[in-house]
Design an enzyme around this catalytic site. Sequence first.
Site, PDB file in Angstrom:
ATOM      1  N   HIS A  63       0.842  -1.195   0.000  1.00  0.00           N
ATOM      2  CA  HIS A  63       0.000   0.000   0.000  1.00  0.00           C
ATOM      3  C   HIS A  63       0.882   1.252   0.000  1.00  0.00           C
ATOM      4  O   HIS A  63       2.044   1.203   0.412  1.00  0.00           O
ATOM      5  CB  HIS A  63      -0.900   0.022   1.228  1.00  0.00           C
ATOM      6  CG  HIS A  63      -1.994  -0.991   1.189  1.00  0.00           C
ATOM      7  ND1 HIS A  63      -3.037  -0.977   2.078  1.00  0.00           N
ATOM      8  CD2 HIS A  63      -2.221  -2.057   0.366  1.00  0.00           C
ATOM      9  CE1 HIS A  63      -3.862  -1.979   1.808  1.00  0.00           C
ATOM     10  NE2 HIS A  63      -3.380  -2.655   0.774  1.00  0.00           N
ATOM     11  N   GLU A  65       0.938   3.845   1.888  1.00  0.00           N
ATOM     12  CA  GLU A  65       1.458   4.227   3.204  1.00  0.00           C
ATOM     13  C   GLU A  65       2.663   3.380   3.586  1.00  0.00           C
ATOM     14  O   GLU A  65       3.661   3.910   4.098  1.00  0.00           O
ATOM     15  CB  GLU A  65       0.377   4.050   4.292  1.00  0.00           C
ATOM     16  CG  GLU A  65      -0.858   4.874   4.082  1.00  0.00           C
ATOM     17  CD  GLU A  65      -1.983   4.131   3.372  1.00  0.00           C
ATOM     18  OE1 GLU A  65      -3.146   4.345   3.733  1.00  0.00           O
ATOM     19  OE2 GLU A  65      -1.700   3.343   2.430  1.00  0.00           O
ATOM     20  N   CYS A  93      -5.993   1.678   6.059  1.00  0.00           N
ATOM     21  CA  CYS A  93      -6.606   0.412   6.458  1.00  0.00           C
ATOM     22  C   CYS A  93      -5.966  -0.036   7.786  1.00  0.00           C
ATOM     23  O   CYS A  93      -4.995   0.572   8.245  1.00  0.00           O
ATOM     24  CB  CYS A  93      -6.382  -0.630   5.361  1.00  0.00           C
ATOM     25  SG  CYS A  93      -4.669  -1.193   5.242  1.00  0.00           S
ATOM     26  N   CYS A  96      -2.098  -0.610   7.520  1.00  0.00           N
ATOM     27  CA  CYS A  96      -1.333   0.633   7.426  1.00  0.00           C
ATOM     28  C   CYS A  96      -1.388   1.406   8.736  1.00  0.00           C
ATOM     29  O   CYS A  96      -0.385   1.982   9.165  1.00  0.00           O
ATOM     30  CB  CYS A  96      -1.850   1.481   6.264  1.00  0.00           C
ATOM     31  SG  CYS A  96      -1.524   0.709   4.663  1.00  0.00           S
TER      32      CYS A  96
END
Length: 175
Positions: A63, A65, A93, A96
Amino acid sequence: MSKSLVTSTVEHSDEYWMQQAMQLAHSAQELGEVPVGAILVKDGVVVAQGINRSICDHNACAHAEIQCLQAAGQSLQNYRLIDTTLYVTLEPCPMCAGAIVHARVKRVVFGAYDYKTGAAGSVMNLLEDSRLNHQAEVVGGVLEQACAEQLSGFFKLRRQQQKALKKAQKVEQQD
């Protein structure tokens, strides 16, 4: 009489940094990724940035992040990212959010809310959970409409492409 040197840093607004994150998200979209971009800033300076790479890298953990936090750790030679602000176009999420807590990011600013998996207030709020060893200040909804439109436009196009592909495959099977 001597003059003292005065240095000034330009303070950018949350909106400014979110616009930068949106440009990164556009780069992710050009790669066929879900358009999410992240920028980590410390004292008005970009420390690192990241984009979604889950599809390209075949990695559920890639992801924006996570990519950003990993790059920041390498840049600062420390996984603890104290006194930093993370700007991300979509609410983090749980995965993260956990990484953000462990990295001790001071502040998280996000654009679009994620009502399915958001872990910064929508579904749950791991970033401000007092049971954890660190809490981050959370600011949500910065350029929310623009970030949400960027994401929904991507998924709309993706659905159209999948529909066209299925139609083409059906035509091929009939021939």
